[in-house]
Design an enzyme around this catalytic site. Structure first.
Site, PDB file in Angstrom:
ATOM      1  CG  ASN A   1       2.717   0.270  -8.932  1.00 37.98           C
ATOM      2  OD1 ASN A   1       1.665   0.089  -8.338  1.00 37.98           O
ATOM      3  ND2 ASN A   1       3.722   0.996  -8.424  1.00 37.98           N
TER       4      ASN A   1
ATOM      5  N   GLY B   1      -0.675   9.205  -8.018  1.00 35.86           N
ATOM      6  CA  GLY B   1      -0.697   7.806  -7.588  1.00 35.86           C
ATOM      7  C   GLY B   1       0.151   6.936  -8.493  1.00 35.86           C
TER       8      GLY B   1
ATOM      9  CE  LYS C   1      10.939   0.236  -7.226  1.00 34.41           C
ATOM     10  NZ  LYS C   1      10.443   1.593  -7.482  1.00 34.41           N
TER      11      LYS C   1
ATOM     12  CG  ASN D   1      15.990   4.990 -12.253  1.00 33.79           C
ATOM     13  OD1 ASN D   1      17.108   4.697 -11.856  1.00 33.79           O
ATOM     14  ND2 ASN D   1      15.008   5.266 -11.413  1.00 33.79           N
TER      15      ASN D   1
ATOM     16  CB  ALA E   1      -0.887  -0.003   1.229  1.00 35.01           C
TER      17      ALA E   1
ATOM     18  CG  LEU F   1      18.131   8.667 -20.036  1.00 33.35           C
ATOM     19  CD1 LEU F   1      18.657   9.089 -21.401  1.00 33.35           C
ATOM     20  CD2 LEU F   1      19.249   8.727 -19.000  1.00 33.35           C
TER      21      LEU F   1
ATOM     22  CG  ASP G   1       2.774  11.217  -8.316  1.00 33.19           C
ATOM     23  OD1 ASP G   1       3.997  11.052  -8.141  1.00 33.19           O
ATOM     24  OD2 ASP G   1       1.904  10.570  -7.688  1.00 33.19           O
TER      25      ASP G   1
ATOM     26  CG  ASP H   1       6.618   0.650 -11.167  1.00 29.60           C
ATOM     27  OD1 ASP H   1       7.782   0.212 -11.179  1.00 29.60           O
ATOM     28  OD2 ASP H   1       6.075   1.138 -10.162  1.00 29.60           O
TER      29      ASP H   1
ATOM     30  CD  GLU I   1       9.445  -2.611  -4.877  1.00 32.62           C
ATOM     31  OE1 GLU I   1       9.514  -1.422  -4.557  1.00 32.62           O
ATOM     32  OE2 GLU I   1       8.373  -3.149  -5.241  1.00 32.62           O
TER      33      GLU I   1
END
Ligand code: RIB
Length: 304
Positions: A43, A289, A40, A184, A12, A221, A248, A254, A140
């Site tokens: 998503n 989000g 991750k 990234n 969450a 990038l 955001d 992801d 993760e």
């Protein structure tokens, strides 16, 4: 067409929005907060399903309120969660996310039940892995499970994508298990031990990663697009300019990985897949989000 299979965690997301990300020891007054689905791998699964490909998610959640939140987003977005184990022993994890007024973020994630996934759990889903065109995972989950899952997917001729996020140890001797490596800037810098801020930095870093044994590298990038390299070709793809619509960027990586996996599954070329991934990622930054900001296929098609 075959399906996509993703291994990762659900957590969450507790996201706080304000002018600045506080530095150590500082308290800032924020503007608003939201609690929503994140993690991750989760998503990525939501984004891939919304982009129109049958997507299986392999994970573990707790038998709790946050676990319920996971099932709600899967039902809404069409993710097949038949391989998401509900654990009585572990609680679902959570992430603390701080977002500034430029849409940039800092994250601390406690992976909870998802981080307790084992090789045995993964083995129980080998039937769907072997039937997939693309297998996507990230860092993760425990790295031993990452190695094992990539090896199993490769043995079954499934294309593997490793999104090495968050940046953490992944041994060079296992690079051969990865078909596409998608860090990234920060994650690239971690692996090549030099800063990556410009396209030129990305070019040098990509060469280094190829020398280290990576077959195909896609360095994301952000607003500068993405840089691709393999032993035959190198190219840069611009990001789609969404100007002040960007609010955001959390989860954009992801979205990129999911878009890339979807496009590869549909048989698009690597360049076309990166363009599709850029559009998926760009659109995700125009909503607040992570999982909830993933675009529908119709929105991606409209942008391209
Ligand atoms: O990539 C964004 C994700 O990273 C967030 O949803 C958060 O949960 C962390 O896992």
């Amino acid at each position: 067409m075959k399906n996509i299979c993703i291994l990762g965690v659900f957590v969450a997301d507790l996201a706080f929005f304000g002018d600045e990300i506080p530095v150590s020891g500082e308290t800032v007054i924020g503007k608003e907060y939201i609690i929503g689905p994140g993690g991750k791998g989760s998503n990525q699964a939501v984004a891939a399903a919304k982009a129109g490909i049958k997507t299986y998610f392999i994970s573990k959640i707790g038998d709790d309120q946050f676990g319920q939140m996971a099932k709600e987003i899967y039902n809404k977005s069409g993710v097949d969660y038949s391989r998401v184990i509900t654990s009585k022993e572990h609680s679902t994890g959570a992430a603390g996310i701080i977002v500034n007024n430029r849409g940039q973020n800092a994250i601390s994630v406690v992976t909870g039940a998802g981080g307790a996934i084992t090789k045995e759990d993964f083995n129980n889903s080998m039937d769907i892995v072997s039937n997939s065109s693309v297998f996507l995972t990230n860092l993760e989950i425990p790295v031993e499970v990452v190695y094992y899952s990539l090896k199993k997917a490769r043995e079954n001729n499934v294309t593997t994508i490793l999104n090495p996020a968050p940046a953490s140890e992944f041994s060079q001797e296992n690079f051969h298990l990865v078909d596409f490596f998608t860090p990234n800037e920060t994650e690239t810098a971690f692996f090549v031990k030099q800063k990556v801020e410009s396209k030129d930095d990305a070019k040098q870093a990509a060469e280094k990663l190829l020398d280290m044994g990576i077959k195909n590298v896609v360095i994301t990038l952000g607003e500068k697009g993405a840089y691709y390299a393999n032993s035959n070709e190198h190219f840069h793809v611009d990001a789609i300019n969404l100007g002040d619509k960007v609010i955001d960027t959390t989860g954009a990586g992801d979205a990129f990985n999911a878009g890339f996996a979807v496009a590869l599954t549909e048989g698009k070329s690597i360049k076309e897949s990166i363009i599709f991934a850029n559009a998926t990622a760009g659109l995700s930054t125009t909503k607040i989000g992570t999982a909830k900001s993933m675009p529908l296929r119709s929105e991606i098609d409209d942008l391209l």
